[in-house]
Every structure is written in C-alpha cells, then in structure tokens.
Design a protein around this motif. Sequence first.
Motif, PDB file in Angstrom:
ATOM      1  N   SER A  41       0.727  -1.280  -0.056  1.00  0.00           N
ATOM      2  CA  SER A  41       0.365  -0.185  -0.487  1.00  0.00           C
ATOM      3  C   SER A  41       0.970   1.422  -0.009  1.00  0.00           C
ATOM      4  N   LEU A  42       0.633   2.100  -0.804  1.00  0.00           N
ATOM      5  CA  LEU A  42       1.268   3.037  -0.760  1.00  0.00           C
ATOM      6  C   LEU A  42       1.272   4.419   0.405  1.00  0.00           C
ATOM      7  N   THR A  43      -0.147   3.782   0.460  1.00  0.00           N
ATOM      8  CA  THR A  43      -0.270   4.826   1.572  1.00  0.00           C
ATOM      9  C   THR A  43       0.451   4.661   2.463  1.00  0.00           C
ATOM     10  N   ASP A  44       0.347   3.217   3.362  1.00  0.00           N
ATOM     11  CA  ASP A  44       0.862   2.632   4.146  1.00  0.00           C
ATOM     12  C   ASP A  44       2.534   3.565   4.018  1.00  0.00           C
ATOM     13  N   LEU A  45       3.398   3.255   2.657  1.00  0.00           N
ATOM     14  CA  LEU A  45       4.459   3.700   2.931  1.00  0.00           C
ATOM     15  C   LEU A  45       4.484   4.828   2.935  1.00  0.00           C
ATOM     16  N   LEU A  46       3.423   5.081   2.081  1.00  0.00           N
ATOM     17  CA  LEU A  46       4.866   6.912   2.251  1.00  0.00           C
ATOM     18  C   LEU A  46       4.039   7.390   3.810  1.00  0.00           C
ATOM     19  N   GLY A  84      -5.532   2.435  -4.571  1.00  0.00           N
ATOM     20  CA  GLY A  84      -5.218   0.921  -5.231  1.00  0.00           C
ATOM     21  C   GLY A  84      -3.482   0.382  -5.057  1.00  0.00           C
ATOM     22  N   ARG A  85      -3.526  -0.617  -4.424  1.00  0.00           N
ATOM     23  CA  ARG A  85      -2.550  -1.361  -3.907  1.00  0.00           C
ATOM     24  C   ARG A  85      -1.535  -1.194  -5.228  1.00  0.00           C
ATOM     25  N   ILE A  86      -0.247  -1.055  -4.934  1.00  0.00           N
ATOM     26  CA  ILE A  86       0.677  -1.771  -6.047  1.00  0.00           C
ATOM     27  C   ILE A  86       1.736  -2.767  -5.753  1.00  0.00           C
ATOM     28  N   LYS A  87       2.463  -3.110  -6.708  1.00  0.00           N
ATOM     29  CA  LYS A  87       2.995  -4.565  -7.028  1.00  0.00           C
ATOM     30  C   LYS A  87       4.442  -4.319  -6.826  1.00  0.00           C
TER      31      LYS A  87
END
Length: 778
Positions: free
Chosen positions: A477-482, A508-511
């Motif tokens: 999850s980009l949100t978590d990453l950021l 949306g999530r990414i790989k």
Amino acid sequence: MAGLLRNITGWGRSAGRAGNHALDASGLGQQALIGIVENSADPIMISGPAGEVFYANAAYRAMAGITGDSFIAPGVSKLVRGDAGQAERLYRLQKAARDNIPAEEVLSIGAGGARRHYNVRVTPLGRVTPLDNAAPAACWTFLLRPEMPAAPDTMNHVFDMADNAPVGIASARRDGRLNYINQAFSEWTGIAQDMVLAGGVSVFSLMEETPLPWELDMAAPDIGITRAALRAASGGLIPVSLIYAVRRDAAGEPCEVHMMLRDLRDQGAFERDDLAGIESRYSRLFDVAPVGIVIVDPDAKILQQNAAFQQRFHEKSARGENFLDMVDRDYRNDVRRKIAEALGNGRQDGHTEIQIGAPGATRSAQLFVTRVQDSGAESAALYLVDITEQKHLELQFAQSQKMQAVGQLAGGIAHDFNNLLTAIIGYSDLLLGRHHAGDPSFSDIHQIKQNASRAANLVRQLLAFSRQQTLKPKVISLTDLLAELNNLLRRLLGDRVDLNMTLGRNLGRIKADQGQLENVIINLTVNARDAMGPEGGEIRIRTENVSASEARALDHAWMPPGDCVLIEVSDNGPGIPKEIIGKIFEPFFTTKEVGKGTGLGLSTAYGIIKQQGGNIYVTSEPGGGAVFRIYLPRHDEDDGEAAAPVADAEPADLTGKGLILLVEDEEPVRAFVSRALAGKGYTVLEASSGEMAIELMRANSGRIDLMISDVMMPNMDGASLLKEIRVLAPNTKVIFISGYAEDAFRNNDEQLGEFAFLPKPFTLRQLAARVKEVMGNN
Ligand code: ADP
C-alpha cells in the motif's frame, strides 16, 4: 358534282399527267372513278388557284365537320388553327400548290377537341385552261398519322413552347431565307413573324457575319455551337451564343438549319454571379482547411489568413502584422529564405520545420510556401501543418530508445565492474583474514575494501538503471509506505522545506520492491530540496488512482496498460531548463558541483520504475518548479507472498565440508572464491567454462555436493549448463553468482529446477554463509 369531276378528269387529260393516263389505261369508266374518289376513306380535296375548294370528297367533308348532303366544304386554311408553326407549314403547302410543285407537311386539323394530325400532300394538277388561264389546281390528300392520336395536343404544345421560349429560335433554308422565327427572335430583331412566313427575310441580313454553317457552305458539322452577333431592332448588335442543327433531305443534302440563340448581353452578370459563388466557396474552403494558410506579401506582411491558422497557431494574429514576428527567432531566417525562394523561382522545394505561435505557446509546424500571382501583385501562400503532437511523440520515442541503449551499456559496464569488485573485495577479505586489527596493514586493507564497497554501491545503481538488478516485489500500500517514510523525509528535507502530502482515497495497491520504491521517492524529494536551494520552498507528494481510460487519454508515449496509481512529487523551485530536461534521466547527468551529485539518482529511479512495469515523466515550466509523475500498474489482488523474508541470520561458524564444483570464466573471481572456500574447509574443483564443468561432473559422478556457477559465460551460459547437470546429476545443489538480476534467467524454472542465487559483488563472509546455508539443507 358529277359535272365537276368530269371537268377535273378533263384537266387531268389536258395536263398530260402520268396518273391520269394510267386512269384511262385502266379502262375504268368515269363514274367508277368518281365513285372511288368520293368514297375514299382518306380526305381528298381539289383546290383552285386562289385556294378555293373545287371539290371535296365525303371524308374531307366529314373532317371539316360538314354533315348532311352539302358538297360545300371550307378550304384547308379554315381547318388549320393554332400557332405560327401550323400556319407556316400550311403556307408552304399553299405556296407549293401555287408554284405547281409537290409538297408534304404535317398539319393538325379538326373541329373543336377532335383535332388530328395528317400528312398533307399537295399534288399539282397543272394549269387548267377551262377554269382559269393562269393558276394551277392541286389535289390535296390527307393521310391520318397513326402515331399521334394519343396526344393530339403535343404538337401545339411543342410549338407554343418554341414560340414562347426564353431563347431565340429560328429556322432557315439552305439559301438563308428564314422560314420560322419565334417571338424572342422577333423582338430582338424587330422582324415580324409574318414577314418571315412570307419568305422575304434572309438570315444573312440579320447577322453581322455569315453564321456557321453557311460560312463553310454547309460543310460544318451537323450540330454545332458558335458565337454570333444579331442586328438589333434598336440598332447595334446583340451578342449571341448560337446552337445549330443542320437538317438534311432524303438525298442527304442539307436543306434547312435550325438555330437556337442565347442572348449574351447578360453574360457579364452571369459571370459576376458565378464569380461571387466561386469566391464564397473558395473562402469556405480556405477557412475549413485542416492546415493553416496565410497569404503574405514579399515582406511577409499578412494579407489574408484562414481560421485554422488562428485556431492552431496564433489566436491574436491580425492582417497587416508581419508573419515573421510570430515565428520563433531561430527559424525566422528559414522562413525568409523560403518565401524568397518561392517568389524567385515559383518553385516549391519541399518543406521546412518551424516553431511558431504566441510566446510560451509555440507549436511545431511544417511550412510549405508557394507563389501566388494575383492580378499582377506578387504574394506568397504559406501552408502550415501542425506537427506538435507528432514531434512530441518522436522526441519521447527517441528518448526512450536512447535510454535503452545507455541502459545496455551501463549494464555491461556494471557486469564487468562487478567481477572486478568481487575479486577486490574478496582478496581484501582474504588479506584481512591474515592480518590482525593491530597490524599496520589492517586499516589500509580495510580502506581498500570500503572503497570497493562504495564502488559496488554505484554499480548497483547502474544496474538499477539498466533494470538488471534483483527486485523483490510484493503487493504494497503506497499510503502505508508514504506514512512510514514521512518522518525520514522531514528529517532529510530540513526546516526550510514544507512537505505536503495529499494521499488519494481508496488508493489502489501496487506490486513493487518496497525498498527500491522508497529510494525513488527519497531521491525525488532530495533533488527537489537541492533545486530549491538554501531558501527552501514547498514539496508536495500526491497520490491518486488513474483509471485505464484516463491513463490512455494522457499525452504520454507509453503508459502501463490498465488501471494505474499515480505518485506525483512536485516542488516550487526554479524548474528544469528546456535544454536539459531531456537529459536528466541519463546516468551521470548532473548539474550539481563535483562531489555533490553523481547523476545516478534519476537514472536509478527511471530503471526501478520501468522494471516494475511503470513509467516516470517530468514536466517543468521555467520558474514554475518541476513535477515528477510516476505511474505504476494497480495490483489489488494479494499474491499470497508473505512480506519479504527477513534475511536469515548468518551462521556464526562459516566452515564446512564437501566437494564443490566452481564454474567461473573470470580468473580473479574464480581464484578468490576457490581460495575462500578452501579456507573454510571445502574441496573445490575449478572449471573456467560450462563445457569443462560437464567433464568434471562426469569424472566425479555422484560425488559433487554443490555447484557454484557464473551465469554469463561465453559459449555455454549458466542456464544451459544447469540443464545438462540436471540430467547428469539431478540432486546436485546449485548456487548461481551473477552481476545481473536473478530474474534475467529465472524465467524457465521448470527445466532449471531449484537453485540459489548470490549477487555479485559479495564478501567472503556472504559467500561462506550462502554456501553453508545451501549445503546445510541436506
Ligand atoms: P544528481 O542529483 O546526482 O545530480 P539526478 O539524476 O538525481 O542526479 O538528477 C540529475 C539532474 O536533474 C540534477 O543535477 C538537476 O539538474 C536535475 N533535477 C532533478 N530534479 C530536479 C528538480 N526537482 N528541480 C530542478 N532540477 C532537477
């Protein structure tokens, strides 16, 4: 009546006519003859010299509408009514009778509505002395025309039309005498229709020149068109366009010319009308043309421009302005030269590419120039085809081609460096093993190893750019990453930089490889900070879902297919100058001072994002900061992979036992690895190629515990070697060592079976640990 007929037959004899002799010769008696004529189904009439009726048979009397036993019948002229054409034909018949010549015409005869068409034939009977000394008599026979009864009025209608037609219609004999003119002709020339019927007017007296076909003595084509001038009633000439048709008699000799004349006095108006029509059509075409068109004078001053030019290239351009002022400075000379060339030789030699438009909104155009010769004044027509989009795509394509080439080069260099670094680091490790910390050489050797490790870091970045590094992608999850990165970034950016994050809802999530993606974001923000300088400024990070259709609608050369997630990093620094924006993703491109920048940050970011199936774009307005946009494919399904396994703790004891086959074409690497493994207690068989490895494998059948092999080798590469080994000794354990990414050869798993991987360069410790780990899985 019998007396009358007797007289007639008497004339016949005295006239010496062949028919009458035959009558006699037939031997029929007069009574019988009279009976035949009287009872003939065809109307027959004998006229005297003044056209009066001598005799009319029963059929004639019936045709004239006489009922009962009366023998008195009206003359033909009483039966013939209607237009001038009728009158003229009757006139011709009457004249023939007077002139004692045979004739035949069509006449429409009858009372009331019962008019019918007859072929009327006049047969001269010669001068009959007993009745009249001078004038001849004639026999009129009337043969009903069978084809006409269905439309008894057609003839009249046609004559009416001709008479009232808005063009002049006339007919003349071969000798030029007119025998018919319609009303228009009569009005133009002031000649009454009656005068023509009387046969006294010649076409030559009415025309300025002898009209075709008389001029050619009837040798002109049977149908033709020519110009002529008619003498007008008012004096002067009427220009006419004359269409004629020559009529021929049974022998094929021209006998009559029919003419249709169009008054050309109004032609000017026609032409003016036509011109107005053409002009409005032309200006419509001019305006809707899909290319910009500008007409300029030899000094490039605008005389005329179409709507497309204003819409596409310069909204505010106006008549009288100079076209050159709208062209980008660098291209003005080209345009000047093109105009001069076109005006000079009238030739149009291909096109030239220019930049044109209002400042800040210039567009690329292909320019074609042609000369326009307009009633003496010389001007040039400039055609501009908008190629801005095409240019943009071409540039993007060229850029991506270049990046690919540079990537390949960088990858190749990185690979060679990795081998060297593996040897340098390896030998330093071996040396370090022999010198204690107190030894004066120890710190020097340590320095060598540390610098080699830094070099290895650079090489890793190069590999990232060339997309040949090993990634560990997982669904994140980009949100978590950021959110996790937030603190680190704030520390990195310092107090003078405001960091604002706008994170998209339901993103949306990414790989992706989390660590690498973090590197990319850190890199972009640090670059933005550096660009803004000590003054600081604002950096925004924004994320957003981008649907497949939105992605397609974006003006980018390549986008991940399907739905994407956008990460945008923007700043309000000075922006990136136009001249260098195309270079910033290249490795080693930096504008930072020596020692400050490596020029590998953006190239690494580029490689990482590309390797994860995404793309990165930059836009920048001078003074308006830079905007980096990363699009990554959306990946919502969980791929079942657990989070990247935490690196296994290295075993403390790195020694071991066993027979290891080492395959490596680079001698220094092979020597270091061999020595390092021997030092840890293993027995090592060395092979410098795949082929040699197979021989050794055969010779030591079943005894080899582990094969360590390079991947990229001349002739037989690592993957091919492994396939052979799988057949020879299926249970052999394998570790591949390579400067290239594991993915580069992992795509054929089934045939290769299980194997471990150790990226180059590695330290002695990493090597020993990996070997111990793999061997330990016995
Ligand atoms: P480095 O940071 O080592 O110079 P990069 O590849 O990260 O290498 O960047 C290359 C160049 O791109 C920089 O030197 C700089 O000129 C330009 N650049 C990158 N980001 C920005 C930005 N946000 N604003 C202005 N220029 C930038």
